[in-house]
Each structure stands twice: as structure tokens, then as C-alpha cells.
Design a protein around this motif. Structure first.
Motif, PDB file in Angstrom:
ATOM      1  N   MET A  41       0.831  -1.194   0.000  1.00 43.46           N
ATOM      2  CA  MET A  41       0.000   0.000   0.000  1.00 43.46           C
ATOM      3  C   MET A  41       0.872   1.254   0.000  1.00 43.46           C
ATOM      4  O   MET A  41       0.634   2.188  -0.780  1.00 43.46           O
ATOM      5  CB  MET A  41      -0.940   0.019   1.215  1.00 43.46           C
ATOM      6  CG  MET A  41      -1.882   1.211   1.228  1.00 43.46           C
ATOM      7  SD  MET A  41      -2.835   1.396   2.775  1.00 43.46           S
ATOM      8  CE  MET A  41      -3.586  -0.198   2.965  1.00 43.46           C
ATOM      9  N   LEU A  45       1.072   4.015  -3.074  1.00 49.57           N
ATOM     10  CA  LEU A  45       0.754   5.432  -2.883  1.00 49.57           C
ATOM     11  C   LEU A  45       1.955   6.314  -3.219  1.00 49.57           C
ATOM     12  O   LEU A  45       1.801   7.375  -3.824  1.00 49.57           O
ATOM     13  CB  LEU A  45       0.283   5.675  -1.447  1.00 49.57           C
ATOM     14  CG  LEU A  45      -1.083   5.080  -1.124  1.00 49.57           C
ATOM     15  CD1 LEU A  45      -1.345   5.123   0.373  1.00 49.57           C
ATOM     16  CD2 LEU A  45      -2.178   5.800  -1.879  1.00 49.57           C
ATOM     17  N   HIS A  48       2.217   6.584  -6.950  1.00 47.95           N
ATOM     18  CA  HIS A  48       1.167   7.488  -7.441  1.00 47.95           C
ATOM     19  C   HIS A  48       1.592   8.937  -7.235  1.00 47.95           C
ATOM     20  O   HIS A  48       1.451   9.770  -8.130  1.00 47.95           O
ATOM     21  CB  HIS A  48      -0.151   7.196  -6.727  1.00 47.95           C
ATOM     22  CG  HIS A  48      -1.289   8.034  -7.191  1.00 47.95           C
ATOM     23  ND1 HIS A  48      -2.008   7.732  -8.320  1.00 47.95           N
ATOM     24  CD2 HIS A  48      -1.834   9.169  -6.679  1.00 47.95           C
ATOM     25  CE1 HIS A  48      -2.941   8.652  -8.495  1.00 47.95           C
ATOM     26  NE2 HIS A  48      -2.856   9.531  -7.510  1.00 47.95           N
ATOM     27  N   PHE A  56      -6.114  12.913  -4.375  1.00 46.76           N
ATOM     28  CA  PHE A  56      -7.236  12.355  -3.621  1.00 46.76           C
ATOM     29  C   PHE A  56      -6.850  12.351  -2.152  1.00 46.76           C
ATOM     30  O   PHE A  56      -5.696  12.593  -1.803  1.00 46.76           O
ATOM     31  CB  PHE A  56      -7.624  10.956  -4.126  1.00 46.76           C
ATOM     32  CG  PHE A  56      -6.553   9.909  -3.966  1.00 46.76           C
ATOM     33  CD1 PHE A  56      -6.557   9.063  -2.872  1.00 46.76           C
ATOM     34  CD2 PHE A  56      -5.554   9.754  -4.917  1.00 46.76           C
ATOM     35  CE1 PHE A  56      -5.583   8.087  -2.728  1.00 46.76           C
ATOM     36  CE2 PHE A  56      -4.579   8.779  -4.788  1.00 46.76           C
ATOM     37  CZ  PHE A  56      -4.597   7.948  -3.689  1.00 46.76           C
ATOM     38  N   ASN A  57      -7.799  12.064  -1.298  1.00 52.57           N
ATOM     39  CA  ASN A  57      -7.577  12.105   0.137  1.00 52.57           C
ATOM     40  C   ASN A  57      -6.861  10.819   0.576  1.00 52.57           C
ATOM     41  O   ASN A  57      -7.484   9.767   0.724  1.00 52.57           O
ATOM     42  CB  ASN A  57      -8.910  12.269   0.863  1.00 52.57           C
ATOM     43  CG  ASN A  57      -8.734  12.521   2.336  1.00 52.57           C
ATOM     44  OD1 ASN A  57      -8.013  11.790   3.011  1.00 52.57           O
ATOM     45  ND2 ASN A  57      -9.399  13.544   2.834  1.00 52.57           N
ATOM     46  N   ILE A  58      -5.564  10.928   0.771  1.00 50.32           N
ATOM     47  CA  ILE A  58      -4.749   9.765   1.111  1.00 50.32           C
ATOM     48  C   ILE A  58      -5.153   9.143   2.456  1.00 50.32           C
ATOM     49  O   ILE A  58      -5.341   7.925   2.524  1.00 50.32           O
ATOM     50  CB  ILE A  58      -3.245  10.131   1.124  1.00 50.32           C
ATOM     51  CG1 ILE A  58      -2.805  10.716  -0.220  1.00 50.32           C
ATOM     52  CG2 ILE A  58      -2.383   8.933   1.528  1.00 50.32           C
ATOM     53  CD1 ILE A  58      -2.892   9.805  -1.389  1.00 50.32           C
ATOM     54  N   ASP A  60      -8.014   9.125   3.992  1.00 53.34           N
ATOM     55  CA  ASP A  60      -9.290   8.414   3.819  1.00 53.34           C
ATOM     56  C   ASP A  60      -9.110   7.113   3.052  1.00 53.34           C
ATOM     57  O   ASP A  60      -9.700   6.087   3.383  1.00 53.34           O
ATOM     58  CB  ASP A  60     -10.307   9.310   3.099  1.00 53.34           C
ATOM     59  CG  ASP A  60     -10.893  10.378   3.991  1.00 53.34           C
ATOM     60  OD1 ASP A  60     -10.654  10.364   5.213  1.00 53.34           O
ATOM     61  OD2 ASP A  60     -11.600  11.261   3.444  1.00 53.34           O
ATOM     62  N   TYR A  61      -8.293   7.155   2.005  1.00 54.03           N
ATOM     63  CA  TYR A  61      -8.031   5.958   1.212  1.00 54.03           C
ATOM     64  C   TYR A  61      -7.407   4.868   2.077  1.00 54.03           C
ATOM     65  O   TYR A  61      -7.851   3.710   2.050  1.00 54.03           O
ATOM     66  CB  TYR A  61      -7.110   6.286   0.033  1.00 54.03           C
ATOM     67  CG  TYR A  61      -6.675   5.077  -0.738  1.00 54.03           C
ATOM     68  CD1 TYR A  61      -7.483   4.526  -1.722  1.00 54.03           C
ATOM     69  CD2 TYR A  61      -5.445   4.465  -0.470  1.00 54.03           C
ATOM     70  CE1 TYR A  61      -7.085   3.398  -2.411  1.00 54.03           C
ATOM     71  CE2 TYR A  61      -5.042   3.345  -1.165  1.00 54.03           C
ATOM     72  CZ  TYR A  61      -5.868   2.815  -2.130  1.00 54.03           C
ATOM     73  OH  TYR A  61      -5.476   1.692  -2.828  1.00 54.03           O
ATOM     74  N   ILE A  62      -6.384   5.228   2.857  1.00 51.21           N
ATOM     75  CA  ILE A  62      -5.715   4.255   3.707  1.00 51.21           C
ATOM     76  C   ILE A  62      -6.691   3.672   4.716  1.00 51.21           C
ATOM     77  O   ILE A  62      -6.741   2.457   4.908  1.00 51.21           O
ATOM     78  CB  ILE A  62      -4.494   4.882   4.405  1.00 51.21           C
ATOM     79  CG1 ILE A  62      -3.406   5.194   3.357  1.00 51.21           C
ATOM     80  CG2 ILE A  62      -3.951   3.969   5.499  1.00 51.21           C
ATOM     81  CD1 ILE A  62      -2.229   5.986   3.893  1.00 51.21           C
ATOM     82  N   THR A  63      -7.487   4.516   5.331  1.00 57.28           N
ATOM     83  CA  THR A  63      -8.480   4.048   6.305  1.00 57.28           C
ATOM     84  C   THR A  63      -9.432   3.033   5.673  1.00 57.28           C
ATOM     85  O   THR A  63      -9.719   1.987   6.256  1.00 57.28           O
ATOM     86  CB  THR A  63      -9.269   5.240   6.888  1.00 57.28           C
ATOM     87  OG1 THR A  63      -8.352   6.118   7.525  1.00 57.28           O
ATOM     88  CG2 THR A  63     -10.312   4.783   7.884  1.00 57.28           C
ATOM     89  N   GLN A  64      -9.890   3.315   4.477  1.00 55.20           N
ATOM     90  CA  GLN A  64     -10.799   2.402   3.785  1.00 55.20           C
ATOM     91  C   GLN A  64     -10.129   1.085   3.418  1.00 55.20           C
ATOM     92  O   GLN A  64     -10.778   0.031   3.438  1.00 55.20           O
ATOM     93  CB  GLN A  64     -11.358   3.059   2.530  1.00 55.20           C
ATOM     94  CG  GLN A  64     -12.278   4.221   2.802  1.00 55.20           C
ATOM     95  CD  GLN A  64     -12.617   5.002   1.559  1.00 55.20           C
ATOM     96  OE1 GLN A  64     -12.227   4.643   0.440  1.00 55.20           O
ATOM     97  NE2 GLN A  64     -13.325   6.108   1.740  1.00 55.20           N
ATOM     98  N   GLN A  65      -8.849   1.128   3.101  1.00 50.03           N
ATOM     99  CA  GLN A  65      -8.135  -0.073   2.691  1.00 50.03           C
ATOM    100  C   GLN A  65      -7.735  -0.970   3.857  1.00 50.03           C
ATOM    101  O   GLN A  65      -7.500  -2.169   3.671  1.00 50.03           O
ATOM    102  CB  GLN A  65      -6.874   0.300   1.889  1.00 50.03           C
ATOM    103  CG  GLN A  65      -7.158   1.035   0.614  1.00 50.03           C
ATOM    104  CD  GLN A  65      -8.080   0.259  -0.309  1.00 50.03           C
ATOM    105  OE1 GLN A  65      -7.813  -0.897  -0.643  1.00 50.03           O
ATOM    106  NE2 GLN A  65      -9.174   0.876  -0.691  1.00 50.03           N
TER     107      GLN A  65
END
Length: 66
Positions: A41, A45, A48, A56-58, A60-65
Motif C-alpha cells: 500500500m 501510494l 502514485h 485524492f484524500n490519502i 481516507d483511502y488508507i483508512t478504507q483499505q
């Protein structure tokens, strides 16, 4: 390298210190460093970010993953 480590900071924050360390060690032992999900992960990132990908909101993305 800094962006990669900042991804780990968010992972640490979301999981908590103990859970992050336990998960990180377990993933390294079972999957190997290159295939450990938390590492993959962070590297994804970082790639990217360095390729100037769309913003994008990094956190938030990490939390979701997780």
C-alpha cells in the motif's frame, strides 16, 4: 521515501501502535517484505505521488483499505 513513510504514519494512526506493529511484523514474516500488504500500500501510494497522479484524500483511502 518520505511519502512512503507518511503512508505508514497514517496506517499507524488508524490501527494504533500495538496493532500496527503486530500486523506489520506478521505480514513481513508470512508474506515477505515485498508482498506485505502494508508495504505494498505504501509503495503504491508513493508511486502514485511521484508520478503526479490525480489528487485524492490519502488518509481516507488508507483508512478504507485497512
Amino acid at each position: 521515501m518520505h511519502f512512503h513513510e507518511l503512508a505508514h504514519v497514517v496506517q499507524w494512526r488508524e490501527l494504533g501502535a500495538h496493532a500496527f506493529i503486530m500486523r506489520y511484523i506478521n505480514e513481513i514474516q508470512t508474506c515477505g517484505y515485498n508482498d506485505a500488504p502494508l508495504e505494498k500500500m505504501a509503495y503504491k501510494l508513493d508511486a502514485h505521488f511521484t508520478s503526479n497522479g490525480n489528487k485524492f484524500n490519502i488518509p481516507d483511502y488508507i483508512t478504507q483499505q485497512l
